[in-house]
Design an enzyme around this catalytic site. Structure first.
Site, PDB file in Angstrom:
ATOM      1  N   ASN A  11       1.472   7.586  23.532  1.00  0.00           N
ATOM      2  CA  ASN A  11       1.418   6.152  23.810  1.00  0.00           C
ATOM      3  C   ASN A  11       2.292   5.465  22.766  1.00  0.00           C
ATOM      4  OD1 ASN A  11       0.803   3.488  24.164  1.00  0.00           O
ATOM      5  ND2 ASN A  11      -1.338   3.639  23.522  1.00  0.00           N
ATOM      6  N   TRP A  12       3.490   5.095  23.190  1.00  0.00           N
ATOM      7  CA  TRP A  12       4.443   4.538  22.224  1.00  0.00           C
ATOM      8  C   TRP A  12       4.157   3.083  21.861  1.00  0.00           C
ATOM      9  CZ3 TRP A  12      10.250   6.349  22.798  1.00  0.00           C
ATOM     10  CH2 TRP A  12      10.325   7.681  22.397  1.00  0.00           C
ATOM     11  N   LYS A  13       3.295   2.438  22.624  1.00  0.00           N
ATOM     12  CA  LYS A  13       2.994   1.013  22.383  1.00  0.00           C
ATOM     13  C   LYS A  13       4.312   0.221  22.337  1.00  0.00           C
ATOM     14  CE  LYS A  13      -1.160   2.494  20.119  1.00  0.00           C
ATOM     15  NZ  LYS A  13      -2.295   2.172  19.303  1.00  0.00           N
ATOM     16  N   HIS A 101      -6.629   0.084  27.922  1.00  0.00           N
ATOM     17  CA  HIS A 101      -6.508   0.328  26.477  1.00  0.00           C
ATOM     18  C   HIS A 101      -7.200  -0.790  25.698  1.00  0.00           C
ATOM     19  CE1 HIS A 101      -4.876   1.010  22.510  1.00  0.00           C
ATOM     20  NE2 HIS A 101      -4.561   2.226  22.910  1.00  0.00           N
ATOM     21  N   GLU A 103      -6.478  -2.307  23.088  1.00  0.00           N
ATOM     22  CA  GLU A 103      -5.608  -3.400  22.634  1.00  0.00           C
ATOM     23  C   GLU A 103      -5.422  -4.432  23.743  1.00  0.00           C
ATOM     24  OE1 GLU A 103      -2.383  -0.970  21.205  1.00  0.00           O
ATOM     25  OE2 GLU A 103      -3.595  -0.376  19.465  1.00  0.00           O
ATOM     26  N   GLU A 170     -11.353   6.788  23.516  1.00  0.00           N
ATOM     27  CA  GLU A 170     -10.707   6.311  22.297  1.00  0.00           C
ATOM     28  C   GLU A 170     -11.645   5.336  21.586  1.00  0.00           C
ATOM     29  OE1 GLU A 170      -6.107   6.580  22.516  1.00  0.00           O
ATOM     30  OE2 GLU A 170      -6.723   4.622  23.209  1.00  0.00           O
ATOM     31  N   GLY A 176      -5.477   3.929  15.123  1.00  0.00           N
ATOM     32  CA  GLY A 176      -4.568   3.482  14.065  1.00  0.00           C
ATOM     33  C   GLY A 176      -5.198   3.365  12.688  1.00  0.00           C
ATOM     34  N   SER A 214      -6.085   8.163  16.156  1.00  0.00           N
ATOM     35  CA  SER A 214      -5.643   8.783  14.894  1.00  0.00           C
ATOM     36  C   SER A 214      -5.416  10.292  14.965  1.00  0.00           C
ATOM     37  CB  SER A 214      -6.626   8.450  13.758  1.00  0.00           C
ATOM     38  OG  SER A 214      -6.608   7.068  13.492  1.00  0.00           O
ATOM     39  N   GLY A 235      -1.065   8.045  19.670  1.00  0.00           N
ATOM     40  CA  GLY A 235      -0.304   6.812  19.442  1.00  0.00           C
ATOM     41  C   GLY A 235       0.775   7.042  18.391  1.00  0.00           C
ATOM     42  N   GLY A 236       0.497   6.605  17.171  1.00  0.00           N
ATOM     43  CA  GLY A 236       1.472   6.660  16.071  1.00  0.00           C
ATOM     44  C   GLY A 236       2.237   7.970  15.969  1.00  0.00           C
TER      45      GLY A 236
HETATM   46  P1  PGA Z   1      -3.253   6.135  17.325  1.00  0.00           P
HETATM   47  O1  PGA Z   1      -3.329   5.347  18.710  1.00  0.00           O
HETATM   48  O2  PGA Z   1      -3.037   7.580  17.629  1.00  0.00           O
HETATM   49  O3  PGA Z   1      -2.111   5.524  16.596  1.00  0.00           O
HETATM   50  O4  PGA Z   1      -4.573   5.928  16.622  1.00  0.00           O
HETATM   51  C1  PGA Z   1      -3.935   5.902  19.841  1.00  0.00           C
HETATM   52  C2  PGA Z   1      -3.879   4.941  20.983  1.00  0.00           C
HETATM   53  O5  PGA Z   1      -3.958   3.723  20.765  1.00  0.00           O
HETATM   54  O6  PGA Z   1      -3.767   5.359  22.154  1.00  0.00           O
END
Ligand code: PGA
Length: 253
Positions: A11-13, A101, A103, A170, A176, A214, A235-236
């Protein structure tokens, strides 16, 4: 180590431009060598809408699919300034889509709205990565199970095609932050999600269920003891080819 099919979804956001395709090229070249080792896995990168068409066109590979990160709930076209529908995303090459998600839930997405989005993406025969998870406050109040049940029940209609829906657990407090759940808790949560889905949707086959929050090349090994985890939403660490490759390598170590 398991030979069951596993998913590694990035997930590159809000990240990346055309040159970022080199990250995916490197991962693809790793996959073409790693494939012979009997490990069955699927990879997808959910990238910003600005990159979907370009990446999907450039990537002539069977190892990696491209996906989107959200859509409008309306079916195809409509008077919704700044929005895109699942129909439009599918047309430019998105095979996966992340929905629900946290966010986006934080910006006001409700289970009802997410349910409509799932429906419109199912109509496009996309693979849906449906995110669920509790906040830290809910966890502290021991509401994790009831929150997850409600998110599942209110977002996945009994008529939906469950085989196209991947659930991503999640925990919001883990995204994050570098914090991951305790393994014994995680094991129970995965058992709960699968049992609950079988019960609600009266099916013998639980949906593919991923862990996200994470995940990195250092902690990935610890998850391999939980066989109910069918893969990861990263994500990251998915924005670095080295980290993403090491995630796969270390998972199968
Ligand atoms: P993260 O994000 O791996 O940076 O914690 C995961 C996500 O939001 O899907």
């Amino acid at each position: 180590m398991t030979n069951k099919l596993k998913y590694f979804i990035g997930n590159w956001k809000m990240f990346g431009d055309y040159s970022s395709i080199k990250i995916i090229y490197r991962i693809n070249s790793f996959c073409s060598k790693f494939k012979n080792r009997g490990k069955k896995y699927r990879i997808a990168f959910c990238v910003p809408n600005t990159l979907i068409y370009f990446f999907a066109k450039k990537l002539k590979t069977k190892f990696i699919s491209i996906g989107a990160q959200n859509c409008h709930h309306h079916q195809n076209y409509g008077p919704f300034t700044g929005s895109v529908s699942a129909y439009m995303l599918k047309k430019i090459g998105a095979k996966y889509i992340i929905l629900g998600h946290s966010e986006n839930r934080m910006k006001g997405e409700t289970n009802r709205l997410i349910s409509k989005k799932i429906k419109s993406a199912l109509n496009q025969k996309m693979n849906i990565v449906f995110c669920i998870g509790e906040t830290f406050k809910e966890k502290r109040k021991k509401k994790t199970f009831s929150v997850l049940r409600k998110q599942i029940k209110e977002s996945i209609n009994k008529k939906y095609n469950l085989s196209k829906i991947i659930i991503a657990y999640e925990p919001v407090w883990s995204i994050g932050t570098g914090k991951i759940p305790k393994l014994n808790e995680l094991k129970k949560i995965f058992q709960f999600i699968k049992q609950e889905c079988k019960k609600i949707y009266k099916t013998k086959k639980a949906p593919v269920t991923l862990y996200g929050g994470s995940v990195d090349d250092k902690n990935i090994g610890s998850f391999s003891s939980i066989s109910d985890i069918d893969g990861f939403l990263v994500g990251g660490a998915s924005r670095s080819s080295k980290k993403f490759i090491d995630i796969i390598k270390n998972y199968y170590k």
